[in-house]
Design a protein around this motif. Structure first.
Motif, PDB file in Angstrom:
ATOM      1  N   GLU B 412       0.802  -1.293  -0.081  1.00  0.00           N
ATOM      2  CA  GLU B 412      -0.029  -0.018  -0.013  1.00  0.00           C
ATOM      3  C   GLU B 412       0.861   1.378  -0.151  1.00  0.00           C
ATOM      4  O   GLU B 412       0.498   2.289  -0.774  1.00  0.00           O
ATOM      5  CB  GLU B 412      -0.805   0.040   1.384  1.00  0.00           C
ATOM      6  N   ASP B 451      -8.261  -2.974 -12.857  1.00  0.00           N
ATOM      7  CA  ASP B 451      -8.080  -2.048 -11.626  1.00  0.00           C
ATOM      8  C   ASP B 451      -7.686  -2.629 -10.386  1.00  0.00           C
ATOM      9  O   ASP B 451      -8.058  -3.766 -10.039  1.00  0.00           O
ATOM     10  CB  ASP B 451      -9.277  -1.135 -11.660  1.00  0.00           C
ATOM     11  N   GLY B 452      -6.829  -2.154  -9.852  1.00  0.00           N
ATOM     12  CA  GLY B 452      -6.087  -2.685  -8.393  1.00  0.00           C
ATOM     13  C   GLY B 452      -5.057  -3.916  -8.728  1.00  0.00           C
ATOM     14  O   GLY B 452      -4.410  -4.392  -7.769  1.00  0.00           O
ATOM     15  N   THR B 453      -4.971  -4.220  -9.911  1.00  0.00           N
ATOM     16  CA  THR B 453      -3.896  -5.411 -10.128  1.00  0.00           C
ATOM     17  C   THR B 453      -2.682  -4.839 -10.738  1.00  0.00           C
ATOM     18  O   THR B 453      -2.875  -3.658 -11.549  1.00  0.00           O
ATOM     19  CB  THR B 453      -4.262  -6.706 -11.019  1.00  0.00           C
ATOM     20  N   TYR B 454      -1.314  -5.224 -10.497  1.00  0.00           N
ATOM     21  CA  TYR B 454      -0.097  -4.779 -10.963  1.00  0.00           C
ATOM     22  C   TYR B 454       0.546  -5.864 -11.749  1.00  0.00           C
ATOM     23  O   TYR B 454       0.781  -7.008 -10.984  1.00  0.00           O
ATOM     24  CB  TYR B 454       0.585  -4.035  -9.883  1.00  0.00           C
TER      25      TYR B 454
END
Lengths: 486, 486
Positions: B412, B451-454
């Protein structure tokens, strides 16, 4: 699944991109399609009043028998198959050039992608070439972009320039007659084509008053932002004078126009008293108020001059005074297509870094180069002379480039007949010429011309003996045609 | 002339084509720019925690040490410098191939323009290759267009498809993650990019329900006309199952979508149980209600597979069930750019017409081909295995193509820090990786992701020993990074 059986196409002439439909490209248009068909018919034994098609429609030098420069091809072979570097059959300067190019390639292979802007050392060599050509005017390799032929660079620049809608839509000034890449690219981009007419009476020169007229007219309905010049001229074969170029630069500066100089025929200058002046050189000679301000993109290619290496799709463009933010956008844009063909980049390098005096290949290189250019000069003269003996054909001197663009008088009756068929009168003429003689030319209407005038474009590239036959046949045909429709 | 001295540029970031500004191309984006800068710094003696930059950002096989196929390069050398045909150093089959290609070139030179659609005999060879590959499904050479790499073909097809304004603007469905040529081309054309997500949990397969969701959503605001598939997948390395392809075709038929199948990795299949199925073959196996109706364009290239000849910019596309009027427009459109690079066409010919059993070069060819593909298979496995040993990295099997696209968990705190800098979190991660280890990868955000994954994309191309070092460094970095931001 019912609808599947007889469904309409997704992509039809009605649903496709309308700007593509507006694209026209006469140099490979219907007349060339028909020429290819006739060639096939001849092979199949169909009887014709001739035994071969002579294609004088496109500046395709090697196809017309022009020989490649030995040195260039040796280096290209070495780059393709570096094992050959171990053989004794190639001169040392060819090997050195190949080693230098390979060293600049990823993994030492022309099969690797290059930087999108082009191989570093090639761009450096281009910059040094431009500096020599322009008597020392500095050239920054960072402003040089290697391209896939000159066409690619021209389209890329136009792409950057075009925007807006309605009356603020970008207008681009192009000469009429023009090389139809320009009209095609502008149609595809949905830009406004702004015509300025070359002065046929003054050997296709550019008139300042005509530029002014054209610009004033255009400003009523669009936003003219760029001015394109082809020098030496295609299809018109003129070489612009230094004074003319100076006038054009002053005009562009005053009227705030981005200059695009298509200079792919820079070595093709034949007429006495004519000389190639690059727009960049003249720009710098006009002093800093011009050289620090006027935006210019100029284009060169491996396809023309004494090289005629069209198939390799090599070329470069140089941009001057480009806004750094825009130039960053340009660099980004070219990266999407990864890189220009590396063999074409290698060839471009050889053109700008040819054998030097003292190097083993220099004598042969100079001999080949001179022979090709002299032959072209001879054919330029021959073409002009013979065409001007034909009543009803008037041909300006072919001062440079590779084409003549003679004015042809067409009888009223033939014009009417053409119009009844929905054809441009010179298309009707060229189509008949093709059917009756096997000679493939491009009608002037494919390049644009003053209303009520008719022309054709003819390359001067066929071998001299064939060129003579071609010109004799054109002469005979024109006389017959004139009689037939009088 | 007063205004000239300090005048504003004609072409500025505010006056340029806004669609160009929207173009992004991560594979050669800011991270690669920085990598090039770091390389320069290293050469200049700047101290870094590493001694070399390892570029795993782009599928550039030869740059990573993959060796070209001897036979291909021999023929290319012969075509470049036909004098070599008189030497005894080349095998007969190489000479024969060169003679055949040269015979099909204008004036017997690869320096002549070819037909715009590509050299006739090359297109015939491509057609025969496709027929063999697809178990006899017929292929008409008239439907084959040679291209300047696959990118050129893809952009040309999109150009034909895109039109309309507002809610009737053409939408084109592309997979997410995608190869950014698609998003870049769509941005430039001003088309609507319609995203459908690949299923990472199921090894990046295509879900019918996701296609349906995406299409339904898109229909609210645009006119979706085409569906693009990359198989084997870039950047995701999956190989679609036959069933999946069948489902996609049925979906396209039902929903009236033009199919575009990017199949440039067709020989790059490594995983057991996986096999390449061409869209065309499956289309024909589904019977005439599909094979007579569904419009399909498929693309191939010389740049990938065992060839890796990116620099030559060779490729082809085949169009099926295209409306004849549209196809005429396509032929006209490609004629404006004259022709694809002829050396690239020659190379494409060799790929589809490689040495046959009994020919002198067959054994060496097969040995080289197999060695390259086996090595790639080994590196695909290695990459997956090592990455999956790293806590916080999850990597799907690299079933095919040349890339892994692992999922990375980012703390985070790092996400917050990235966002504070206005950077995508995985860009922040990759930039730090580059600065600390010299490894150049492309962040997942450049390809699109849920969204929210990398993620990052990494090629499997570096030589095995370098690949091991690279993977060890990534492992070490990821652990350190996770700790630092926890």
């Amino acid at each position: 699944m019912n609808g599947v059986f007889s469904r309409d196409k997704v992509l039809t002439i009605d649903t496709m991109n309308p700007t593509v439909k507006n694209v026209e490209y006469a140099v490979r248009g219907p007349i060339v399609q028909r020429a290819i068909q006739i060639e096939k018919e001849l092979r199949e034994g169909v009887k014709k009043p001739f035994t071969e098609v002579i294609k004088a429609n496109i500046g395709d030098a090697h196809a017309m028998g022009q020989q490649p420069i030995t040195f260039f091809r040796q280096v290209l072979a070495l780059c393709s198959y570096p094992e050959l570097l171990n053989e004794n059959m190639f001169p040392e300067d060819a090997k050195n050039r190949a080693r230098r190019i390979l060293q600049a390639c990823g993994g030492g292979s022309v099969g690797a992608y290059s930087a999108s802007q082009g191989i570093d050392c090639v761009r450096q060599d281009v910059a040094r070439y431009i500096e020599r050509r322009d008597g020392g005017v500095p050239c920054d390799p960072d402003n040089v972009y290697l391209t896939t032929g000159a066409s690619d660079g021209i389209v890329t620049m136009l792409k950057l320039l075009v925007c807006g809608e309605g009356a603020s839509r970008t207008g681009v000034m192009i000469s009429i007659p023009q090389y139809p890449l320009y009209s095609a690219a502008l149609a595809e981009l949905g830009a406004v084509q702004v015509n300025y007419y070359l002065n046929e009476e003054k050997c296709w020169s550019m008139d300042l008053s005509e530029l002014e007229r054209s610009l004033a007219e255009a400003r009523k309905h669009c936003n003219p932002k760029a001015l394109c010049i082809i020098n030496p001229g295609n299809p018109t074969g003129q070489v612009q004078s230094r004074q003319c170029i100076e006038d054009v630069i002053r005009f562009a500066a005053k009227e705030r126009l981005f200059l695009m100089a298509d200079e792919v025929y820079q070595d093709n200058v034949y007429a006495e008293g004519c000389q190639f002046h690059s727009f960049k050189k003249v720009l710098f000679e006009l002093g800093p108020e011009y050289s620090d301000n006027v935006e210019l993109a100029s284009f060169h290619s491996t396809s023309k001059c004494y090289m005629g290496e069209c198939g390799f799709r090599g070329g470069y463009m140089e941009v001057i005074n480009m806004d750094p933010e825009v130039q960053a956008q340009l660099s980004k844009l070219v990266s999407v297509r990864l890189c220009p063909p590396v063999p074409g980049q290698a060839l471009m390098d050889l053109v700008v870094n040819s054998p030097q005096p003292g190097e083993p290949s220099h004598t042969t290189f100079m001999k080949e180069r001179t022979a090709t250019l002299s032959l072209l000069a001879e054919k330029a003269k021959l073409t002009e002379q013979i065409l001007n003996t034909v009543p009803g054909i008037t041909c300006n001197p072919v001062q440079g480039a590779m084409y003549s663009f003679p004015n042809i008088s067409l009888p009223e009756k033939s014009i009417k007949e053409a119009k009844a068929l929905g054809q441009a009168p010179d298309m009707f003429y060229c189509m008949k010429l093709l059917e009756e003689t096997g000679i493939c030319l491009v009608p002037g209407s494919g390049f644009g011309q003053k209303d009520g005038t008719y022309h054709f474009r003819m390359t001067i590239l066929p071998p001299t003996d064939k060129l003579k036959i071609l010109l004799a046949k054109v002469k005979e045909f024109h006389q017959k045609f004139t009689q037939q429709y009088s």
